[in-house]
Design a protein around this motif. Structure first.
Motif, short mmCIF file in Angstrom:
data_model
loop_
_atom_site.label_atom_id
_atom_site.label_comp_id
_atom_site.label_asym_id
_atom_site.label_seq_id
_atom_site.Cartn_x
_atom_site.Cartn_y
_atom_site.Cartn_z
N GLU A 70 0.85 -1.19 0.00
CA GLU A 70 0.00 0.00 0.00
C GLU A 70 0.88 1.24 0.00
O GLU A 70 2.09 1.17 0.22
CB GLU A 70 -0.88 0.01 1.25
N GLU A 71 0.22 2.38 -0.22
CA GLU A 71 0.95 3.64 -0.18
C GLU A 71 1.29 4.01 1.24
O GLU A 71 2.30 4.65 1.50
CB GLU A 71 0.08 4.75 -0.78
N THR A 72 0.43 3.68 2.14
CA THR A 72 0.61 4.13 3.52
C THR A 72 0.63 2.94 4.48
O THR A 72 0.18 1.84 4.16
CB THR A 72 -0.53 5.07 3.94
N LEU A 73 1.15 3.27 5.62
CA LEU A 73 1.34 2.26 6.64
C LEU A 73 0.43 2.61 7.82
O LEU A 73 0.37 3.75 8.25
CB LEU A 73 2.80 2.30 7.10
N SER A 74 -0.26 1.63 8.33
CA SER A 74 -1.12 1.91 9.48
C SER A 74 -0.52 1.27 10.73
O SER A 74 0.42 0.49 10.65
CB SER A 74 -2.52 1.35 9.22
N ARG A 75 -1.09 1.62 11.86
CA ARG A 75 -0.62 1.06 13.12
C ARG A 75 -0.70 -0.46 13.13
O ARG A 75 0.18 -1.14 13.64
CB ARG A 75 -1.48 1.58 14.27
N ILE B 289 5.61 2.04 18.35
CA ILE B 289 4.67 2.23 17.24
C ILE B 289 4.12 3.64 17.26
O ILE B 289 4.04 4.31 16.23
CB ILE B 289 3.54 1.18 17.33
N ASN B 290 3.81 4.14 18.45
CA ASN B 290 3.30 5.50 18.54
C ASN B 290 4.28 6.51 17.95
O ASN B 290 3.87 7.48 17.34
CB ASN B 290 3.02 5.86 20.00
N ALA B 291 5.55 6.25 18.20
CA ALA B 291 6.56 7.20 17.74
C ALA B 291 6.49 7.39 16.22
O ALA B 291 6.78 8.46 15.71
CB ALA B 291 7.94 6.74 18.15
N PHE B 292 6.10 6.35 15.53
CA PHE B 292 6.04 6.46 14.08
C PHE B 292 4.87 7.33 13.62
O PHE B 292 4.86 7.83 12.51
CB PHE B 292 5.90 5.06 13.45
N PHE B 293 3.89 7.44 14.48
CA PHE B 293 2.69 8.18 14.07
C PHE B 293 2.58 9.51 14.80
O PHE B 293 1.55 10.13 14.81
CB PHE B 293 1.45 7.33 14.32
N ASP B 294 3.67 9.90 15.43
CA ASP B 294 3.68 11.14 16.19
C ASP B 294 4.10 12.28 15.27
O ASP B 294 5.16 12.24 14.66
CB ASP B 294 4.66 11.00 17.36
N LYS B 295 3.28 13.26 15.19
CA LYS B 295 3.57 14.37 14.26
C LYS B 295 4.86 15.09 14.62
O LYS B 295 5.52 15.65 13.76
CB LYS B 295 2.42 15.37 14.27
N ARG B 296 5.18 15.09 15.92
CA ARG B 296 6.39 15.82 16.31
C ARG B 296 7.63 15.22 15.68
O ARG B 296 8.61 15.91 15.42
CB ARG B 296 6.54 15.80 17.83
N ASN B 297 7.59 13.92 15.46
CA ASN B 297 8.74 13.30 14.84
C ASN B 297 8.72 13.43 13.33
O ASN B 297 9.71 13.17 12.66
CB ASN B 297 8.79 11.82 15.20
#
Lengths: 821, 220
Positions: free
Chosen positions: B41-46, B65-73
């Motif tokens: 897929e184009e995107t990766l989900s949790r 896992i959260n770190a990957f979806f954290d906008k700050r990073n």
């Protein structure tokens, strides 16, 4: 030591009278020491002497029985000797003791002269002392014995140092850099050996050096002896320069692991020097031999290590001999490895490193301290003796000085080391993530010190097979002197000059430990996400395997479940407790954790403080003094209690007393603190009902929530809270009563009584539970509500109490007088 | 932004390589892995990340896992979380785990240090308010010990408290009883991990060679 003791004395020329005179003069006496010691280590020579020496001499060595026998059949008409002198009877152990005393005094002396020891490394000074002692012996016209005999060295002096190094090996940096270390240790040493050996042979072939009789194989043998970096010398010098951990472990690790290479090369060349030719098959055999020697050594060490760990599982009832297992198993590992000509050093390292985590979890804290101290003591005495003996051996000779050979050796060693390190780093840096800088390379190259192992190996050479042995020995000694004196003395200024990163002395904080663990898991996770198995992944796998199976087998009780972070936390707590005891803090609670901040400060306002442990009650100066005085007088009373001495236990331990003091103080503190917080709560801030940390922790653990406390229902299930202000409905304590009751002299006794009663009330069964609990040493486990209650009844701080508990020997006593002296 | 690279063309990879410092091979490998995880897929989900079996044993799995979806990073100056990430975001998170290059100046080293520690800090600071308060820190330790059974849970609080005390006392010095330490700010965080060689420790080896064939991790 046994080696020396078992052997004979050659001093045929000395009479008893002379001996008697010698007793008076320390220095001349030392001379005699050297003689016997040297003799002790070379039995072949002394055996002949003894045949002519008459039986009195031989009797001495048979021990007490022998000498008695002797006196029995020679007494005839002489008057009964009121005072007789029988020096020979005690000669060997006496002289050994003298040497050790000399070494220790020297070590002591150097540190009394701070300026000297800051300029010159200790190893150099010790060699100088050795030279002086040797010189004195020579002046006295005696033959200087070969003190640094190979047997003595390899069987007695070396093992303590290596065990110390192995047991306290920083596993983490070691394993992280294992590739680099192995590269330096194996490839580097091979390169050095062949480069030095080959070029030396080439130089020897030059006309006019008078060395043309030196063949290639002896040259290579010499090269392999001289090329190995020596762990003893490296330790001695690197410990003083406080270099950063990476460089230290690189050089030190290399010096440990190159032993296998040296052993193989040594035996290989020694074997073929006789035969003359080396075929390709021999080379292959040599490679196989190397694998066997190194891996076999590690295997032997690991087996003994596991055995030691397993044994220590069952020592909970005989704590006093625990440390012995550590030493004996390690020594057995070393000897077993040496028996098969495997690498004894690697066996010791493996043994120490393997057993340590398990043994430490099993043995009591005191045993651990004992192990630590004994290892440090032995290794430092050994090290001192080795350097002194090196000096003595230098004087002893015989020497065959050949300018060409010696100078070429020194130069080649330097050159090959530099080329080797630079070349290997070039390759290694391609694989390393943290690259070695030029400075690092310089220190690694410059830190390649040679030492007594090389000398002993050279000493071991057969005179008949190697006619050039004396020349080799001279060259080896010169090289050792060059590296230890020139490099050892200049490395410190050079480190300063180059501004090489030094070791950070700061002790590890709990935050760092948390983040170390956190980072480990994080990196493992990222590797998993990235989809390739890097070393974090394998380390994690290994850790899990270790936890699941090995720890279960090797660690007694429940402790194997304890994660590293918790273990670290307990250790830290424990250290603070000790510091507290040592500082003798009264009301003020100084601790490793700076005490200016209390739990209240970090606690979110909406919650009551869970742990009010380090809160400082704000007393006025006068009141504080008063409290302190009363506390002190009470504590002294308890301290004066005498305890019976028992050879097999360690009850009468000042530390124990200190600890109990501490417990008492802490209990007092907590009580006072409660009052104070309550008071201040009443007077100033609302919220924050007081509680003792234990109770709170226990309560938190048992799932008791804060709501009850918040509501102000201060149900205090603590039996010790006997004189505590009962939480009245309005929560207003009367100040006078509050402060007076815990201070009154009686209260200590009441507390005493009370905790006893509390403990008894809970019945024997639970007491046994407590004992069992404490058997688990450093663990803090509050698994059931019943245990919690018991803990509250018993002592106020379960974590600390457990940390400090020395379950084994003192169990019985604790049964008698549960928790207070 | 560029969450929609259909096929990683040379040009796009080159662009990413310039921005992130990864080599082209490394980007290629990570891209392969990304597709493998996202099932092309184009995107990766949790869920995609959570389904990696090797992560199961990781106590801080959720945080990772959260770190990957954290906008700050992912982007500067934004907070909150996203639901799905594209390859570029995935790569951005990975950049935090690049090893330090040779011959950094002091300033660069310091920046790298801050950047890496910021990543850790963000992992701890779950409510994105710029401080790690006691609750958050306790949760960190609890998660860390979550595989240790009951002992872990019971000691976690004490450990977190002790750690927090340590931070407070090293950064604030003496505090009055009624003062309140609201939590670890990033500056404090830098201070307490001063001796922690994060720049040399926080890295993963990104291979140049293709490892997708080794079938690590992903069972599907």
């Amino acid at each position: 030591m046994s080696v020396r003791v078992a052997l004979h004395s050659p001093t045929g020329s000395r009479s008893f009278l002379e001996r008697g005179l010698l007793l008076l003069v320390m220095l001349i006496f030392l001379e005699g020491t050297v003689l016997t010691l040297g003799a002790a280590s070379s039995p072949d020579i002394s055996a002949q002497d003894n045949t002519g020496g008459g039986h009195d001499r031989r009797d001495d060595h048979r021990g007490i029985a022998g000498s008695h026998e002797h006196t029995n059949y020679t007494y005839t008409k002489k008057a009964f000797p009121v005072l007789s002198l029988d020096y020979h009877h005690i000669q060997v152990p006496f002289e050994i003791s003298l040497w050790v005393l000399l070494a220790s005094l020297m070590k002591l002396g150097f540190h009394l002269i701070p300026r000297l020891s800051s300029i010159v490394p200790e190893s150099c000074l010790l060699i100088v002392v050795g030279l002086l002692v040797g010189g004195l012996i020579k002046l006295a016209g005696e033959e200087v014995p070969p003190v640094l005999d190979s047997n003595l060295f390899f069987l007695c002096l070396l093992p303590p140092i290596i065990l110390d190094a192995g047991y306290f090996l920083p596993i983490r940096p070691f394993m992280e850099n294992i590739g680099t270390i192995l590269m330096f240790a194996v490839v580097g040493t091979l390169w050095n050996a062949f480069f030095v050996g080959g070029l030396l042979y080439a130089v020897c072939q030059i006309e006019g050096t008078y060395l043309s009789q030196v063949e290639l194989l002896p040259c290579l043998l010499f090269g392999s002896i001289i090329s190995a970096v020596d762990p003893v010398a490296v330790l001695a010098v690197f410990e003083e320069i406080h270099i950063n951990e990476l460089l230290h472990i690189l050089v030190f690790g290399e010096s440990l692991l190159n032993d296998a290479v040296t052993v193989v090369l040594y035996h290989l060349f020694e074997e073929y020097s006789g035969a003359g030719e080396v075929t390709p098959t021999d080379v292959i055999l040599g490679v196989i031999c190397f694998l066997i020697v190194s891996l076999g050594g590690i295997a032997v060490g690991a087996i003994y290590g596991i055995l030691a760990a397993f044994t220590s599982r069952f020592t909970s009832h005989t704590r006093v001999i625990e440390p012995l297992f550590v030493f004996v198993y390690s020594y057995m590992a070393y000897l077993s490895a040496e028996m098969f000509h495997l690498s004894g050093i690697m066996a010791l390292i493996a043994c120490g490193a393997v057993m340590r985590p398990y043994v430490e979890a099993n043995i009591s804290h005191k045993s651990h301290t004992t192990v630590k101290y004994f290892l440090k003591m032995w290794s430092s005495v050994s090290e001192t003796l080795i350097f002194i003996f090196l000096g003595v051996a230098t004087v002893a000779g015989p020497h065959a000085w050949n300018w060409t050979f010696v100078s070429v050796t020194v130069i080649l060693c330097l050159v090959s080391r530099v080329i080797g390190v630079v070349g290997l780093t070039f390759i290694i840096n391609k694989f390393r993530i943290v690259k070695l800088t030029t400075k690092d390379q310089f220190i690694v190259a410059y830190g390649g010190l040679r030492g007594a192992i090389a000398f002993s190996l050279g000493y071991l050479l057969d005179k008949d097979l190697f006619p050039m042995r004396t020349m080799f020995l001279t060259a080896i000694i010169t090289e050792i002197f060059f590296t230890v004196f020139v490099q050892g003395m200049t490395i410190k200024p050079l480190v300063d000059l180059l501004a090489v990163k030094k070791k950070q002395e700061a002790k590890r904080s709990i935050n760092e430990e948390i983040h170390t663990q956190f980072l480990d898991h994080l990196l493992t996770g990222i590797e998993d996400i990235c989809g390739h198995y890097g070393h974090h992944h394998w380390k994690d796998k290994l850790n899990r395997f270790n936890k699941k199976y090995i720890k279960k087998c090797l660690i007694a009780g429940e402790r194997y479940k304890e994660p590293q972070l918790i273990a670290f936390y307990h250790k830290m707590e424990f250290k603070q407790a000790i510091e507290l005891v040592e500082s003798g803090g009264g009301v003020k609670l100084p601790s490793a954790m700076p005490s200016q901040v209390s739990m209240q400060n970090i606690q979110p306002k909406k919650l009551p403080p869970a742990v009010a442990e380090r809160a400082l009650p704000q007393f006025t100066k006068g009141r504080e003094e008063e409290i302190r005085k009363i506390l002190r007088s009470n504590l002294q009373k308890t301290r004066q209690r005498l305890r019976s001495y028992n050879r097999h236990t360690l009850v009468a331990d000042p530390f124990e007393d200190g600890w109990n003091d501490f417990l008492l103080k802490k209990q007092r503190m907590i009580e006072l603190e409660k009052k104070m917080t309550e008071m201040s709560n009443y007077l100033t801030v609302p919220a924050a009902p007081p509680d003792s940390p234990t109770m709170c922790r226990a309560r938190l653990a048992s799932g008791d929530d804060f709501k009850a406390e918040k509501a102000g229902a201060k149900v205090i299930p603590d039996p010790n809270a006997f004189y505590n202000i009962k939480a009245s409905s309005d929560g207003v304590p009367t100040i006078q009563v509050d402060l007076a009751s815990p201070q009154s002299p009686d209260s200590v006794n009441m507390l005493n009584e009370f905790s006893k009663r509390g403990a008894t009330d809970q019945g024997l069964g639970q007491r046994e539970g407590a004992t069992r609990d404490e058997d688990q040493g450093l663990m803090m486990k509050l698994s059931s509500a019943g245990k919690e209650e018991k803990e509250e009844g018993g002592n106020k701080n379960p974590g600390l109490m457990r940390c400090l508990s020395d379950p084994g020997p003192s169990n019985e006593d604790e049964e008698d007088e549960p928790f207070l002296p | 932004m560029g969450a929609s690279q259909s096929a990683g063309t040379e040009h796009e990879f080159q662009d990413l390589a310039d921005r992130t410092g990864f080599s082209l091979e490394q980007i290629g490998n990570i891209n392969k892995r990304f597709r493998q995880l996202s099932n092309n897929e184009e995107t990766l989900s949790r869920e995609d990340l959570a389904s990696i079996p090797a992560l199961d044993n990781n106590p801080i799995r959720a945080q990772i896992i959260n770190a990957f979806f954290d906008k700050r990073n992912l982007h500067q100056n934004e907070t909150g979380t996203v639901q799905e990430i594209g390859f570029e975001e995935f790569l951005m998170v990975m950049t935090h785990f690049r090893p330090a290059a040779m011959g950094l100046t002091e300033e660069e080293r310091e920046n790298l240090r801050r950047e890496k520690l910021r990543f850790l800090f963000n992992m701890h600071d779950t409510d994105s308010d710029g401080t790690i308060n006691l609750e958050e820190y306790r949760r960190v330790v609890e998660e860390l010990l979550s595989k240790a059974g009951t002992i872990g849970q019971e000691t976690a609080k004490a450990i977190a408290d002790a750690a927090m005390l340590e931070v407070a006392s090293t950064t604030r010095g003496k505090m009055e009883p009624d003062e309140f330490y609201e939590g670890i700010t990033f500056e404090n965080f830098l201070q307490i991990l001063n001796t922690f060689d994060i720049e040399t420790r926080m890295h993963v080896r990104f291979l140049h060679m293709d490892t997708a064939t080794l079938r690590c991790g992903k069972s599907k």
